[in-house]
Design a protein around this motif. Structure first.
Motif, PDB file in Angstrom:
ATOM      1  N   LEU A   1      -0.986   1.008  -1.486  1.00 43.33           N
ATOM      2  CA  LEU A   1      -0.922  -0.393  -1.209  1.00 43.33           C
ATOM      3  C   LEU A   1      -1.759  -0.785   0.415  1.00 43.33           C
ATOM      4  CD1 LEU A   1       2.603  -1.705  -1.727  1.00 43.33           C
ATOM      5  CD2 LEU A   1       0.691  -1.233  -3.602  1.00 43.33           C
ATOM      6  N   THR A   2      -2.592  -1.699   0.281  1.00 42.98           N
ATOM      7  CA  THR A   2      -3.187  -2.006   1.377  1.00 42.98           C
ATOM      8  C   THR A   2      -2.854  -3.497   2.155  1.00 42.98           C
ATOM      9  OG1 THR A   2      -4.885  -0.508   1.096  1.00 42.98           O
ATOM     10  CG2 THR A   2      -5.529  -2.210   2.940  1.00 42.98           C
ATOM     11  N   PHE A   3      -2.231  -3.318   2.971  1.00 37.87           N
ATOM     12  CA  PHE A   3      -1.963  -5.262   3.706  1.00 37.87           C
ATOM     13  C   PHE A   3      -2.870  -5.492   4.199  1.00 37.87           C
ATOM     14  CE2 PHE A   3      -0.196  -7.727   6.989  1.00 37.87           C
ATOM     15  CZ  PHE A   3       0.669  -8.413   6.128  1.00 37.87           C
TER      16      PHE A   3
ATOM     17  N   ARG B   1      14.796   7.174  -2.205  1.00 35.24           N
ATOM     18  CA  ARG B   1      14.921   8.387  -2.454  1.00 35.24           C
ATOM     19  C   ARG B   1      14.000   9.275  -1.639  1.00 35.24           C
ATOM     20  NH1 ARG B   1      17.993  11.717  -5.985  1.00 35.24           N
ATOM     21  NH2 ARG B   1      17.127  14.000  -5.793  1.00 35.24           N
ATOM     22  N   HIS B   2      12.693   8.956  -1.619  1.00 36.62           N
ATOM     23  CA  HIS B   2      11.621   9.655  -1.072  1.00 36.62           C
ATOM     24  C   HIS B   2      10.939   8.977   0.149  1.00 36.62           C
ATOM     25  CE1 HIS B   2      11.676  12.445  -4.519  1.00 36.62           C
ATOM     26  NE2 HIS B   2      11.730  11.651  -5.303  1.00 36.62           N
ATOM     27  N   GLY B   3      11.321   7.621   0.428  1.00 35.12           N
ATOM     28  CA  GLY B   3      10.845   7.044   1.569  1.00 35.12           C
ATOM     29  C   GLY B   3       9.722   6.275   1.496  1.00 35.12           C
ATOM     30  N   THR B   4       9.322   5.467   2.389  1.00 36.65           N
ATOM     31  CA  THR B   4       8.122   4.491   2.496  1.00 36.65           C
ATOM     32  C   THR B   4       7.352   4.876   3.723  1.00 36.65           C
ATOM     33  OG1 THR B   4       9.323   2.758   1.546  1.00 36.65           O
ATOM     34  CG2 THR B   4       7.570   1.954   2.541  1.00 36.65           C
ATOM     35  N   TYR B   5       6.101   5.103   3.555  1.00 35.29           N
ATOM     36  CA  TYR B   5       5.089   5.438   4.521  1.00 35.29           C
ATOM     37  C   TYR B   5       4.083   4.383   4.979  1.00 35.29           C
ATOM     38  CZ  TYR B   5       7.026  10.157   3.213  1.00 35.29           C
ATOM     39  OH  TYR B   5       7.894  11.248   3.273  1.00 35.29           O
ATOM     40  N   VAL B   6       3.993   4.195   6.090  1.00 35.95           N
ATOM     41  CA  VAL B   6       2.697   3.426   6.750  1.00 35.95           C
ATOM     42  C   VAL B   6       1.832   3.971   7.492  1.00 35.95           C
ATOM     43  CG1 VAL B   6       2.212   1.274   8.041  1.00 35.95           C
ATOM     44  CG2 VAL B   6       4.331   1.367   6.682  1.00 35.95           C
ATOM     45  N   ASN B   7       0.535   4.059   7.076  1.00 30.90           N
ATOM     46  CA  ASN B   7      -0.543   4.942   7.792  1.00 30.90           C
ATOM     47  C   ASN B   7      -0.027   6.407   7.815  1.00 30.90           C
ATOM     48  OD1 ASN B   7      -1.747   2.616   7.818  1.00 30.90           O
ATOM     49  ND2 ASN B   7      -1.006   2.128   9.901  1.00 30.90           N
TER      50      ASN B   7
ATOM     51  N   LEU C   1       3.600  -5.084  10.100  1.00 23.90           N
ATOM     52  CA  LEU C   1       2.422  -4.689   9.547  1.00 23.90           C
ATOM     53  C   LEU C   1       1.357  -5.419  10.167  1.00 23.90           C
ATOM     54  CD1 LEU C   1       3.581  -5.220   5.745  1.00 23.90           C
ATOM     55  CD2 LEU C   1       2.892  -3.070   6.996  1.00 23.90           C
ATOM     56  N   HIS C   2       0.081  -4.774  10.414  1.00 31.27           N
ATOM     57  CA  HIS C   2      -1.100  -5.079  10.854  1.00 31.27           C
ATOM     58  C   HIS C   2      -2.088  -5.182   9.660  1.00 31.27           C
ATOM     59  CE1 HIS C   2       0.977  -3.591  14.253  1.00 31.27           C
ATOM     60  NE2 HIS C   2       0.982  -4.907  14.757  1.00 31.27           N
ATOM     61  N   ASN C   3      -3.155  -6.064   9.926  1.00 32.86           N
ATOM     62  CA  ASN C   3      -4.226  -6.129   8.949  1.00 32.86           C
ATOM     63  C   ASN C   3      -4.719  -4.567   8.618  1.00 32.86           C
ATOM     64  OD1 ASN C   3      -6.204  -7.863   7.243  1.00 32.86           O
ATOM     65  ND2 ASN C   3      -7.514  -6.884   8.511  1.00 32.86           N
ATOM     66  N   GLY C   4      -4.923  -4.286   7.482  1.00 35.96           N
ATOM     67  CA  GLY C   4      -5.556  -2.894   7.149  1.00 35.96           C
ATOM     68  C   GLY C   4      -4.465  -1.628   6.752  1.00 35.96           C
ATOM     69  N   ASP C   5      -3.219  -1.993   7.287  1.00 36.16           N
ATOM     70  CA  ASP C   5      -2.082  -1.099   7.084  1.00 36.16           C
ATOM     71  C   ASP C   5      -2.277  -0.424   5.743  1.00 36.16           C
ATOM     72  OD1 ASP C   5      -1.714  -0.850   9.873  1.00 36.16           O
ATOM     73  OD2 ASP C   5       0.089  -2.169   9.632  1.00 36.16           O
TER      74      ASP C   5
ATOM     75  N   ASP D   1       5.126 -22.291   5.580  1.00 36.65           N
ATOM     76  CA  ASP D   1       5.850 -22.168   6.771  1.00 36.65           C
ATOM     77  C   ASP D   1       4.909 -21.855   7.906  1.00 36.65           C
ATOM     78  OD1 ASP D   1       5.091 -19.714   6.221  1.00 36.65           O
ATOM     79  OD2 ASP D   1       6.884 -18.654   6.218  1.00 36.65           O
ATOM     80  N   GLY D   2       3.644 -21.879   7.718  1.00 43.44           N
ATOM     81  CA  GLY D   2       2.618 -21.530   8.929  1.00 43.44           C
ATOM     82  C   GLY D   2       2.137 -20.321   9.083  1.00 43.44           C
ATOM     83  N   ARG D   3       2.627 -19.438   8.116  1.00 44.57           N
ATOM     84  CA  ARG D   3       2.609 -17.990   8.130  1.00 44.57           C
ATOM     85  C   ARG D   3       1.075 -17.895   7.507  1.00 44.57           C
ATOM     86  NH1 ARG D   3       6.246 -14.731   9.693  1.00 44.57           N
ATOM     87  NH2 ARG D   3       7.784 -16.332   9.293  1.00 44.57           N
ATOM     88  N   ARG D   4       0.328 -16.946   8.180  1.00 42.26           N
ATOM     89  CA  ARG D   4      -0.869 -16.424   7.493  1.00 42.26           C
ATOM     90  C   ARG D   4      -0.671 -16.108   6.077  1.00 42.26           C
ATOM     91  NH1 ARG D   4      -5.011 -13.288  11.046  1.00 42.26           N
ATOM     92  NH2 ARG D   4      -3.151 -11.893  11.183  1.00 42.26           N
ATOM     93  N   THR D   5      -1.418 -16.417   5.275  1.00 40.79           N
ATOM     94  CA  THR D   5      -1.235 -15.677   3.734  1.00 40.79           C
ATOM     95  C   THR D   5      -1.721 -14.284   3.831  1.00 40.79           C
ATOM     96  OG1 THR D   5      -1.828 -17.850   2.810  1.00 40.79           O
ATOM     97  CG2 THR D   5      -1.864 -16.156   1.479  1.00 40.79           C
ATOM     98  N   ALA D   6      -0.902 -13.476   3.404  1.00 36.34           N
ATOM     99  CA  ALA D   6      -1.128 -12.067   3.128  1.00 36.34           C
ATOM    100  C   ALA D   6      -1.293 -11.560   1.738  1.00 36.34           C
ATOM    101  CB  ALA D   6       0.005 -11.316   3.950  1.00 36.34           C
ATOM    102  N   PHE D   7      -2.007 -10.461   1.769  1.00 36.31           N
ATOM    103  CA  PHE D   7      -2.294  -9.915   0.266  1.00 36.31           C
ATOM    104  C   PHE D   7      -1.891  -8.496   0.347  1.00 36.31           C
ATOM    105  CE2 PHE D   7      -4.399 -13.942   0.070  1.00 36.31           C
ATOM    106  CZ  PHE D   7      -4.452 -14.158  -1.298  1.00 36.31           C
ATOM    107  N   LEU D   8      -1.458  -7.808  -0.945  1.00 38.27           N
ATOM    108  CA  LEU D   8      -1.552  -6.353  -1.011  1.00 38.27           C
ATOM    109  C   LEU D   8      -2.412  -5.955  -1.920  1.00 38.27           C
ATOM    110  CD1 LEU D   8       2.355  -5.659  -1.211  1.00 38.27           C
ATOM    111  CD2 LEU D   8       0.961  -5.152   0.730  1.00 38.27           C
ATOM    112  N   THR D   9      -3.590  -5.322  -1.578  1.00 36.92           N
ATOM    113  CA  THR D   9      -4.324  -4.566  -2.580  1.00 36.92           C
ATOM    114  C   THR D   9      -3.767  -3.315  -2.982  1.00 36.92           C
ATOM    115  OG1 THR D   9      -6.400  -5.127  -1.061  1.00 36.92           O
ATOM    116  CG2 THR D   9      -6.581  -3.535  -2.866  1.00 36.92           C
ATOM    117  N   VAL D  10      -3.573  -3.294  -4.388  1.00 29.77           N
ATOM    118  CA  VAL D  10      -2.900  -2.358  -4.921  1.00 29.77           C
ATOM    119  C   VAL D  10      -3.911  -1.244  -5.837  1.00 29.77           C
ATOM    120  CG1 VAL D  10      -0.976  -1.875  -6.612  1.00 29.77           C
ATOM    121  CG2 VAL D  10      -0.991  -4.006  -5.358  1.00 29.77           C
ATOM    122  N   LEU D  11      -3.756  -0.118  -5.440  1.00 29.18           N
ATOM    123  CA  LEU D  11      -4.615   1.015  -6.001  1.00 29.18           C
ATOM    124  C   LEU D  11      -3.526   1.844  -6.912  1.00 29.18           C
ATOM    125  CD1 LEU D  11      -7.191   2.462  -6.210  1.00 29.18           C
ATOM    126  CD2 LEU D  11      -6.472   3.888  -4.513  1.00 29.18           C
ATOM    127  N   ASN D  12      -3.606   1.842  -8.108  1.00 29.78           N
ATOM    128  CA  ASN D  12      -2.603   2.500  -8.965  1.00 29.78           C
ATOM    129  C   ASN D  12      -3.194   4.048  -9.226  1.00 29.78           C
ATOM    130  OD1 ASN D  12      -4.510   2.693 -11.089  1.00 29.78           O
ATOM    131  ND2 ASN D  12      -3.800   0.990 -12.389  1.00 29.78           N
TER     132      ASN D  12
END
Length: 562
Positions: free
Chosen positions: A104-106, A73-79, A88-92, A8-19
């Protein structure tokens, strides 16, 4: 470097997952919305029971991506800030309400590669040699990116060796990895890209291992002559016809941002090394090349760790796929439809705490005037318990009608389990038959005592009548009988219902279940089943699902038959 984009022309994104264990892997955002949570239906499954089943999702926006909380239940946090929806911006950084849970790092693909290339940019500007080195290292970075797209680890290691020889101007390169305390050659190449044999490495690996153990910094030494390292004179650089030798240790790294990347500097943290030598000339270790080689070693170590994590993740994914097939098969063994009209009605479900579970239930019609119900809970969790549950289901397929037949069936299955499991597994089982005249006959082999709910809200407990199956060869299973009244319901459940935990670790409990039954005694079996499961789900959301959850309700309505 051109930005990579999807269909769709959208830049490819990745999530770096730290368990929570500190392992790191990378997941491509291949579909939108991209669901995140602990249930198997999500695109990114996070194995933390404090995270909601459907916790958050990535969605498309006009100019990129956004993260959206799914009423978790516990919410989602960005930065660090809780939000409902946010671009979302690079590195969030994305978190889920607990500092010791997943992080996760976007990132966008090309931005991550640009970060690596920037590390080489300053040395490259020093002259033509640096520019040439940058070109070689760019090829390595492209291979590193290809690793994300499932190239083999050996392809990446080969590119590492080629790039290292290009930087130093050496003629031969070997990449050795530590296995069982010894160094083993994984890649051997010459400067023209031709393969070498392990025997082409003339320097003793014992010497290289000693140098590796004694290192004090990331960039190791050039050593000449080898006698200084305690090697016999006949194996000196001159005798081996080598003009120079370079060793670069590869170390464990904790990956993060450029500022956060750290090197674990003890000898035990060394995972291997790059070895290069030349017969014709000295290695080029000018200041710029030394910095490039040092950065290359750091990136190579990171690539090796990513490769290890990728292989580990692939193994987990294959196991997840196989378990998902097993879960589908197990789910297909449960009753497809339960009777919702007539004098006998039933509602039931079984939800495994893992991909497959040790609980099962079945409801069968014996003849037009009788139905049987069985609920079982095999000890333990995982595949072995799921297999035994499936075997039990087959053992109870031939439904019993009379008390003598019920007792005989329980004794036969008990002997079968003891013979097959040798006492290492047991199962609690509630087995009953209900006739159209209202006589309920049951045997309870150590299972949670079912509750008989009268239309006026009175409750009666159907107690156990014997030990769990597979526990003791001499066990007996008495059959009890009770006369049901019109509108009576029998609630059969596994301990996963009452032992569901809230975030504070408190059990749902039998009294809470009894309270729901007393408040809704006239609900039909289907409505009552849905009400109980909704209460358990709401109570346990974000808490521990330590066991499979099985609930079956049968209802006696003789006037419906008339």
């Amino acid at each position: 470097m051109a930005a990579e984009s999807g269909a769709d022309g959208r830049r490819t994104a990745f999530l770096t997952v730290l368990n929570p264990s500190g392992n790191r892997t990378r997941v491509a955002v291949t579909t939108l919305p991209f669901l995140i949570g602990r249930s198997a239906e999500n695109q990114l499954v996070l194995r933390d029971n404090r995270i909601s089943r459907g916790h958050a999702q990535l969605v498309a926006t006009a100019d990129g991506y956004a993260v959206e909380d799914l009423k978790s239940r516990h919410g989602t946090y960005v930065n660090g800030a809780r939000m409902d929806q946010r671009p979302l911006h690079n590195g969030d950084h994305i978190e889920f309400g607990f500092p010791d849970s997943y992080k996760l790092t976007f990132n966008f693909e090309e931005d991550e590669l640009g970060r690596i290339l920037d590390q080489f940019q300053a040395p490259a500007e020093t002259g033509a040699t640096g520019a040439n080195n940058l070109g070689k290292l760019r090829a390595l970075v492209e291979v590193a990116r290809a690793l994300q797209n499932s190239l083999s680890t050996n392809d990446v290691l080969t590119a590492v060796v080629d790039a290292a020889m290009a930087v130093t101007g050496t003629e031969r390169g070997f990449l050795m990895l530590r296995k069982g305390g010894e160094l083993t050659v994984s890649v051997a190449r010459d400067r023209r890209g031709g393969p070498l044999s392990t025997g082409d490495l003339k320097v003793p690996t014992t010497l290289i291992s000693r140098a590796l153990r004694q290192r004090r910094e990331l960039l190791s030494m050039t050593f000449d002559p080898l006698e200084e390292q305690g090697v016999r004179p006949e194996t000196s650089v001159a005798d081996l016809e080598l003009r120079s030798v370079v060793c670069v240790p590869l170390v464990h790294v904790r990956t993060g941002s450029v500022e956060e990347t750290s090197i674990l500097s003890t000898a035990n943290d060394t995972i291997g090394l790059l070895y290069m030598d030349s017969r014709m000339g000295h290695a080029d270790l000018s200041h710029g090349n030394r910095e490039l080689l040092q950065t290359l070693a750091l990136e190579a170590s990171t690539i090796l760790e990513n490769a290890r994590l990728l292989e580990e993740e692939r193994g987990k994914q294959r196991l997840e796929e196989e378990l998902d097939i097993a879960r589908q098969i197990q789910s297909g063994l449960l009753p497809g439809e339960l009777p919702t009209t007539g004098w006998f009605r039933a509602a039931g479900s079984s939800t495994p705490s893992h991909q497959v579970g040790g609980d099962y239930f079945d409801v069968q019609q014996i003849n037009p005037a009788a139905w049987s119900t069985v609920v079982a809970d095999v000890s333990g969790k995982g595949v072995s318990s799921a297999l035994l549950a499936s075997l039990l289901q087959g053992a109870f397929l031939l439904a019993s009608e009379t008390p003598e037949q019920i007792e005989h069936t329980m004794l036969r299955v008990n002997r079968y389990m003891i013979e097959r499991t040798r006492g290492e597994k047991y199962a609690t089982v509630f087995y009953s038959t209900l006739s159209q005249t209202g006589y309920l006959q049951w045997a309870n082999a150590g299972h949670c005592a079912p509750l008989l709910l009268r239309p006026d809200g009175r409750l009666r407990t159907l107690q156990t009548t014997g030990l769990p199956l597979g526990m003791l060869e001499m066990a007996t299973y008495k059959v009890e009988t009770v006369q049901l009244e019109p509108g009576d319901k029998v609630v059969v459940y596994s301990d996963g219902v009452t032992e569901s935990e809230d975030p504070e670790g408190q059990f749902f409990g039998t009294e809470r279940l009894r309270g729901i039954l007393r408040e809704h005694p006239t609900d039909g079996c289907g409505e009552l089943h849905a009400r109980i499961m909704a209460a358990v789900d709401q109570y346990a959301d974000g808490g521990m699902m330590s066991d499979d959850v099985t609930l079956v309700i049968i209802e006696y309505l003789p006037e419906a038959a008339a």
